[in-house]
Design a protein around this motif. Structure first.
Motif, PDB file in Angstrom:
ATOM      1  N   UNK A  17       0.343 -21.924  -2.762  1.00 51.77           N
ATOM      2  CA  UNK A  17       0.829 -21.928  -4.147  1.00 51.77           C
ATOM      3  C   UNK A  17       1.583 -20.625  -4.384  1.00 51.77           C
ATOM      4  N   UNK A  73       0.617 -18.418  -7.509  1.00 53.49           N
ATOM      5  CA  UNK A  73      -0.582 -17.592  -7.378  1.00 53.49           C
ATOM      6  C   UNK A  73      -0.283 -16.358  -6.519  1.00 53.49           C
ATOM      7  N   UNK A  99       1.282 -13.832  -8.702  1.00 53.81           N
ATOM      8  CA  UNK A  99       0.263 -13.227  -9.583  1.00 53.81           C
ATOM      9  C   UNK A  99      -0.468 -12.092  -8.851  1.00 53.81           C
ATOM     10  N   UNK A 100      -0.851 -12.347  -7.605  1.00 57.05           N
ATOM     11  CA  UNK A 100      -1.618 -11.340  -6.886  1.00 57.05           C
ATOM     12  C   UNK A 100      -0.746 -10.128  -6.524  1.00 57.05           C
ATOM     13  N   UNK A 128      -8.627 -25.571  -6.610  1.00 51.49           N
ATOM     14  CA  UNK A 128      -7.463 -26.386  -6.237  1.00 51.49           C
ATOM     15  C   UNK A 128      -7.391 -26.552  -4.721  1.00 51.49           C
ATOM     16  N   UNK A 171       1.360 -26.180  -3.743  1.00 47.75           N
ATOM     17  CA  UNK A 171       0.903 -26.175  -5.130  1.00 47.75           C
ATOM     18  C   UNK A 171       0.439 -27.541  -5.616  1.00 47.75           C
TER      19      UNK A 171
END
Lengths: 188, 188, 188, 188, 188, 188, 188, 188, 188, 188
Positions: free
Chosen positions: I145, I148, I151-152, J151, J170
């Motif tokens: 993803x 994500x 984000x990290x 997920x 994703x």
């Protein structure tokens, strides 16, 4: 070589002590004063608090004698602080606790129970030169005696300060000591 | 692995005991009863006699508790007998002396001062399974305390005989003991 | 290489000698003079005193010949002193005793009975260069003969001082010696 | 382990003895009787003949005591015979000579001078079990004393035949011996 | 690498030669002239004297050719002299004998019979550069032929002095030699 | 161990012999009869043919004596055949040639000139037990002598067939031999 | 690393070439020009001559292209010359033959049949930097094709001289080549 | 041992072949028929397609001869399929491609360019016993020749099917072959 | 040591990036900026394109954040280009692809599936000092993803730029962070 | 081999879980269900509680999916219980905590920060066969995202339950998946 007479091996550990920020303690910090390393298996357990409390009762006197005390377990300094903050008995302890989660100190002193990851119930007295002079280990379930520890440290200090004198069995401060000499060989 | 919890290693030594002919002692002879190995540096020296005398004063009680005592130095059994025959203090000792001129016992227990060929001032308590439960070493010049040794053996015997109980710091026979449980975690 | 013709290995031992404080002896102290190392199994035992006394009777003569004598066992210097103080025979001995509880000398000269931790009944003569010239060992129970030892040291000194001369069998001081030459080959 | 108390190592050598054809001698042949191995550097040389003659004078007595004698050098049996045939002194010798040109015996007993290929002037006494009980080595130029050798063998035989007895220093046949016991420890 | 074409290894041996004092011979002494090393098993034995005598008959001629001869056995120089003094045949030998009791030469040339400590019946011819050019060994009981040896040395000297020439089979001094060339390849 | 007295090592080689198809020869084929291994550097070269021819002249006699001959070089059997087919001298040779392009035989007998890949000019006599009894090597340019080889084989066969007899130097068939005995030691 | 792209290893071999004296060839001699190493099993054998003849037919052209050819077998240069002198086919060969009786070249190129001591039927093309660019090996019985070899050398020379060009499959001199570029990726 | 004559090592690879699903090929699948392993550096590159096309033109004939063809590069079978789907030249190829992204085959045949992770331009012919009979490698930029490959496979098949026959240089199907025999040695 | 906190190991790989000629990328090129290494198993396969497309959608934003992206598989740069040229999805990818047919990067990051020669589906975030800060691996068939991942990386950049702050679970840009202190120990 | 695809190594740890007595957990207990190992550095610290709380919010859902969760740090189970009893956030956590003071689990999963004795912030998903399928590690200060973890576990469960399907980048539950086939190679 035996442990007695050997010199403190290098280590670095983070300490918790009531009223202070976390700080590091190394073998270099220890040298120059007398020190007690007081190992116990784990924070939040059973015999330990009574031993730690018993030792705390002697702490002021030991400080007067120039002796620092380090309690050591394989818990972290975070855990030591949390125990202090949540236990009445431990909350009163004034001496520092070292976090030995790396097992360095437990291995250095040969007291790691390898199959458990916990330290023995072991006490070591180190002189100002970093030399280990006195040690004691008791099995699980048998508490130590802080008064006897103080007696032995007094004797060791007496011997260091009075070269040529030795302290007889169960010597208490103020009692007679012996001065070994050729003439005494085979005469006691 | 640490010394505490380890098992007595094999040995064979010749013993002198007052009123008996010389006899051999092995690790097999020791097992089955509690035993104290009481090391000291050398016959005919200074602190030793007071420590040996102090321990002799507890010997009858220890025998009642089912504990045998073995004094050990790197001297021969001939030397042990000669010391017994010529020293008033040693002449009174009732427990056996082991001749460790081979250094086997001193090495087995890790207390040989290798640069001197003499043993440390070290005490080991061995349970009936041959497992070492308690140990203590003091530096040259500092005498041990036989009374404290008896206290610790009593605690160790209590723990062995009362599974689930532990003895707090400085416990004396008859005092309260603790029974660890989940609910006590973090509560003492 | 054999022991004869080899050089004294390094050692350090504490000595007891009547009328003196304990003192250290090393290989460096030995060199420069002729020396006898006289090993025996243990203080306070049986054949030993007669051998030590027999040798003491020759000690004044040996000193005149420039020879020092060292008695050696695996006992400590404390034990040596105690034996001296309590035995009539040993009390008269004038030469020094070395404490070999470290087994260094017994191993250096190859005379340690490893399964017992005691030395053989062995004699070594060392010349002023530290080279071993004469040796003798007898089994348990067979005493040596100090007079024969003196005879052999005299022969060795004669040979050292008179290059080109050799002493025939059972030679006594003053008797004829031989001067080897090509013409004598096959002629004696 | 030291040489004293060790067992004769395997060997095979060809012997010359006056009045016999050449014959082989092995370690198995030696066992069962007392034996003397009498090493010397070389046939046709100087001190050797006097030592060999001195020993021959004792040979009849030694045979009566049940002791065989083997002279050994790194020469061949051919050389031994030739020496015997051409030297007056050697021509009288009655005991066998072993040819050690392989250096086996000299190495087995640790007396090969490696830089010369010749044996030391060394004597070994072996008991009927093949165990080496007495040894002696003297440097080049110093002759041995066959009388003293006989004295020591008599003592060794006495001790073997009289368990519990030991011979004091310079003991001669017929003199008093000692019986070691616990009571004698520290009393001689 | 094979022995032929290899260089003399270092050695030092004591020599006996009629009419001279004992003297040392080393590899350095040998180089600069042609040399024969003539090994034989033992002094005082059987085939050897006939071979040594046969070679001595050629010695004057060999000296004229610039060749030194060294007889070698594992006996000592003392033994060589004694053999010379007591044997008519050997008493006439003019070339030197080397004492190889150390087995150095026998090992250097690969001719030690290890299970006997004696040398093979082997001959080596060494050129003035110390390079081994010719060798021969015969089994026990088969005598060599000094005449054939001289023939081969003459051929080797001829080849060294006449580069580009080779000596055919069984060549005798004065006979035709061959000059190898490309054109001769495959043509003889 | 030296080469003399050692046993033929395993090998397998392809042989060429006039009038036959190629065939294999192994160490097993060789045993049971006397054999000569006659090494030479290379087919089509110079001294070799004269040596091979000289040996061929003795071949019939050797066969009568029960001796097989093998010529060996590091060439192939193809090359051996080609040489035979194109050289008058080689075309007459009757004994077999072994192809040693693998270097097995040259290495087995220790005669490979490693920097050249060619064999030395070396001869080995092997008895019916496969034991090497006689050897000879000459340097490059020096031819061997087949007549002398036959003389030595006759002596070796005589010694094998007449135990207790030895052949003196330069012995020829029919001449006297010697019978060694104790009485002869030192007497020849 | 594979053989292609590796550099010629050091070697020294003696060469035979028609009309010349023997001469040495080393890796240093080879570098600076293109070279073909043409291995074959043995002189005087079967497929080899046809292959060598086939290659000789291309030799003049290869020389014009700056390529030297070296035929190699484990035979000696003597054998090569003898083959040349006695075979019509080989007698016509103009390029040099290397004697590889040491097996150095066969091992360097990894084509020694170890159980036979003969080389494979292998071809290697080396560029002027000593780098191996092309190789081919066929099994026993399958002859190579010198025309195809020339085709590949021409292509390798073209590529070396025209950086950025590559020769397609079965390319013949004068045919189109390809110039690789990013745009061509995936487009051919 | 060289690659020629060695046996196919174990491998497992996923294959792409036009008109089939992906399938695995192992060394066991290969044995039993003749096979060609045709290595090339990388999918989507330059010389490769012309070589692969050239080989495809021979594929029907090779199948008739009982020969399977495997193209091999260090690309995956996914990549092989993608190349097939997007290139006109590769889209026509009928034989299978093996994905050697594991480098097993490239290492087994010794043709991995280790610093690049790509295979050499190498061809191997394997017989029905899995033995490698013919190999060829060309440097970067030089295309191979499928016609010559077919010629050599025919020769190898002929030799396998006609024991005792060999094919001369540049032999084409139907031409004469040779029958080696002793008589031919040195005659061609 | 774990992978997190370790430094990028040395590598060199050839890259393909749309609109550029092939170029090399090394560890030195990577340092100085944030970088993402995005491993996938193989060109022309299934989940990969959706992951690569998902990541390409974030590429512009990542570039703005100072982050370079490298897609890596064990395919060659030729294969990467071919995939780009023939796939609609891959044809749109803007970041570079590294050819890891040498397996260096896959091994350096510990993500080579050794039995397949393909890389795991693994992502690594490297900071400007070349230290690996974040990693993730999913099994075959599970897509990553990219949102994500971004984000990290934002959180890691925030922590690097704001010493003394940490980001709580599932932190999004702009949300609160935490400042650890002694007082917070045991209080969250 | 990489961590993904490897099997859970043996371990034994004592667990604390709210409302239960301490209990042991081993690798055997884990297998048979999906499991998450959620490592964090230390009890009583900062980011950890938010991550542990975030994960606890997903715990009920994960249990419904058949997934057990194990929080792991190098603290003891005593410490875990004490933290639970004294922290509001931790007091709510329902899943078990494992005491890893032995460092077994941290080492097994390769996430021990060796210089600190603490674990990384690492997550591992293990399938019912004990095979690790998904992993993630973030540096100090960067919190994980429990939602993203769920997920990925859903995708992994989908793939396991639907062989032949893969989840694109994703992917969220219910979205389309892909069915790889030969025809799709190079087509996405």
């Amino acid at each position: 070589m035996g442990i007695i007479g050997s010199t403190l091996k290098p280590f670095k550990a983070t300490a918790f002590q009531a009223g202070k920020d976390f700080f590091d303690v190394t073998d270099a910090d220890v040298k120059g004063n007398w020190a007690v390393f007081f190992f116990y298996p784990a924070d939040f357990t059973f015999v330990c608090p009574t031993e730690l409390e018993d030792l705390n009762n002697q702490y002021a006197g030991l400080k007067d004698m120039g002796v620092e005390v380090y309690a050591v377990s394989t818990d972290t300094h975070f855990s030591h602080k949390a125990w202090h903050d949540t236990s009445d008995k431990i909350g009163k302890i004034q001496y520092p606790f070292l976090g030995d989660q790396l097992h360095t100190l437990s291995n250095n002193f040969g007291v790691l129970r390898e199959e458990m990851g916990l330290a023995d119930r072991a006490t070591f007295v180190v002189d100002p030169d970093g030399v280990i002079q006195i040690m004691e280990i008791t099995c699980e379930g048998v508490g130590r005696n802080a008064g006897e520890l103080v007696r032995k440290i007094k004797a060791a200090q007496y011997v260091r300060n009075n070269p040529g004198q030795v302290c007889p069995a169960a010597w208490e401060e103020g009692a007679d000591t012996l001065a070994p000499s050729l003439d005494l060989v085979g005469k006691i």
